[in-house]
Design a protein around this motif. Structure first.
Motif, mmCIF file in Angstrom:
data_model
loop_
_atom_site.group_PDB
_atom_site.id
_atom_site.type_symbol
_atom_site.label_atom_id
_atom_site.label_comp_id
_atom_site.label_asym_id
_atom_site.label_seq_id
_atom_site.Cartn_x
_atom_site.Cartn_y
_atom_site.Cartn_z
ATOM 1 N N ASN A 68 -31.063 49.088 -9.724
ATOM 2 C CA ASN A 68 -30.009 48.080 -9.676
ATOM 3 C C ASN A 68 -29.102 48.265 -8.473
ATOM 4 O O ASN A 68 -28.551 47.293 -7.963
ATOM 5 N N ALA A 69 -28.946 49.536 -8.028
ATOM 6 C CA ALA A 69 -28.066 49.792 -6.881
ATOM 7 C C ALA A 69 -28.417 51.133 -6.254
ATOM 8 O O ALA A 69 -29.021 51.993 -6.892
ATOM 9 N N TYR A 70 -28.002 51.284 -5.005
ATOM 10 C CA TYR A 70 -28.173 52.537 -4.272
ATOM 11 C C TYR A 70 -26.840 52.924 -3.638
ATOM 12 O O TYR A 70 -26.115 52.079 -3.114
ATOM 13 N N PHE A 71 -26.537 54.212 -3.682
ATOM 14 C CA PHE A 71 -25.388 54.784 -2.983
ATOM 15 C C PHE A 71 -25.830 56.101 -2.369
ATOM 16 O O PHE A 71 -26.670 56.796 -2.937
ATOM 17 N N PRO A 72 -25.259 56.466 -1.235
ATOM 18 C CA PRO A 72 -25.646 57.734 -0.610
ATOM 19 C C PRO A 72 -25.377 58.946 -1.501
ATOM 20 O O PRO A 72 -26.096 59.931 -1.444
ATOM 21 N N ASN A 73 -24.322 58.838 -2.345
ATOM 22 C CA ASN A 73 -23.958 59.961 -3.209
ATOM 23 C C ASN A 73 -23.069 59.479 -4.351
ATOM 24 O O ASN A 73 -22.652 58.315 -4.379
ATOM 25 N N LEU A 74 -22.781 60.370 -5.267
ATOM 26 C CA LEU A 74 -21.974 60.037 -6.441
ATOM 27 C C LEU A 74 -20.562 59.622 -6.045
ATOM 28 O O LEU A 74 -19.970 58.731 -6.666
ATOM 29 N N TYR A 75 -20.026 60.237 -5.014
ATOM 30 C CA TYR A 75 -18.666 59.883 -4.574
ATOM 31 C C TYR A 75 -18.603 58.430 -4.110
ATOM 32 O O TYR A 75 -17.678 57.700 -4.484
ATOM 33 N N GLN A 76 -19.567 58.005 -3.325
ATOM 34 C CA GLN A 76 -19.573 56.614 -2.849
ATOM 35 C C GLN A 76 -19.695 55.650 -4.041
ATOM 36 O O GLN A 76 -19.057 54.595 -4.054
ATOM 37 N N PHE A 77 -20.499 56.015 -5.033
ATOM 38 C CA PHE A 77 -20.580 55.176 -6.236
ATOM 39 C C PHE A 77 -19.221 55.120 -6.913
ATOM 40 O O PHE A 77 -18.761 54.039 -7.297
ATOM 41 N N SER A 78 -18.552 56.244 -7.073
ATOM 42 C CA SER A 78 -17.262 56.268 -7.771
ATOM 43 C C SER A 78 -16.235 55.380 -7.055
ATOM 44 O O SER A 78 -15.423 54.726 -7.720
ATOM 45 N N LEU A 79 -16.287 55.344 -5.736
ATOM 46 C CA LEU A 79 -15.349 54.504 -4.988
ATOM 47 C C LEU A 79 -15.626 53.013 -5.153
ATOM 48 O O LEU A 79 -14.741 52.186 -4.923
ATOM 49 N N SER A 80 -16.853 52.675 -5.544
ATOM 50 C CA SER A 80 -17.225 51.255 -5.685
ATOM 51 C C SER A 80 -16.683 50.630 -6.946
ATOM 52 O O SER A 80 -16.688 49.404 -7.087
ATOM 53 N N LEU A 81 -16.223 51.440 -7.889
ATOM 54 C CA LEU A 81 -15.771 50.916 -9.187
ATOM 55 C C LEU A 81 -14.310 50.496 -9.170
ATOM 56 O O LEU A 81 -13.501 51.023 -8.487
#
Length: 181
Positions: free
Chosen positions: A168-181
């Protein structure tokens, strides 16, 4: 609650190696000195802890089954990990581990046994309102089998790999995902 594309998610499932800590190529984090958090992960877990009711770690740890490390070694690593996460204002609701060697084990990802172990302790979990973050095909397959929103992180696969067609989605790392929320 995390909202993605107007849908609410309340449970976050995370793989460990390659998502939380640096994955050791052809090896295992057998002790605290070998367990290295990926840059930004502790901050990410602090952010994510404020957005999800439960954060569940589901991790294959074949090194125990192979006798490369003991259950006690793994427990020490997890105690250290949890201590560091808590010191940075993060919270982990549960850790589920599969030490089995064989792919047929119901608990070994991509099989879904660990998810149902989590459901026993947290019966309010709705897999369709859950997100799975992992760095491998088995993590994505695990999440998809349960109807979860799946996120791939890391650089294990080239962008041309078919795994990118199934997430469903790709992020370079968990931190980048956390910032997207």
């Amino acid at each position: 609650m995390a909202i993605i594309n107007n849908k609410t998610y309340d449970t976050l499932f995370l793989d460990r190696d390659g998502v939380i800590n640096v994955e050791r190529k052809n090896d295992y984090a057998k002790n605290i000195s070998e367990f290295l958090f990926i840059d930004g992960t502790l901050d990410a877990l602090s952010i994510l802890s404020s957005k999800f009711s439960n954060i569940i770690i589901v991790t294959n740890q074949r090194g125990v089954g192979r006798g490369i490390m003991s259950e006690s070694d793994l427990e020490s690593v997890h105690n250290y990990m949890l201590q560091q996460i808590e010191e940075h204002s993060g919270k982990i609701s549960g850790i589920y581990v599969c030490t089995d060697l064989y792919p047929i084990s119901i608990n070994r990802k991509p099989n879904i046994g660990m998810a149902f172990k989590a459901l026993e302790k947290f019966p309010q979990i709705d897999f369709t309102k859950s997100i799975m973050v992992g760095n491998s095909r088995s993590d994505i397959d695990f999440g998809q089998k349960l109807g979860m929103y799946t996120i791939l992180v890391g650089d294990k696969y080239p962008k041309s790999d078919a795994v990118f067609n199934n997430i469903n989605a790709y992020f370079p790392n968990l931190y980048q995902f956390s910032l997207s929320l």
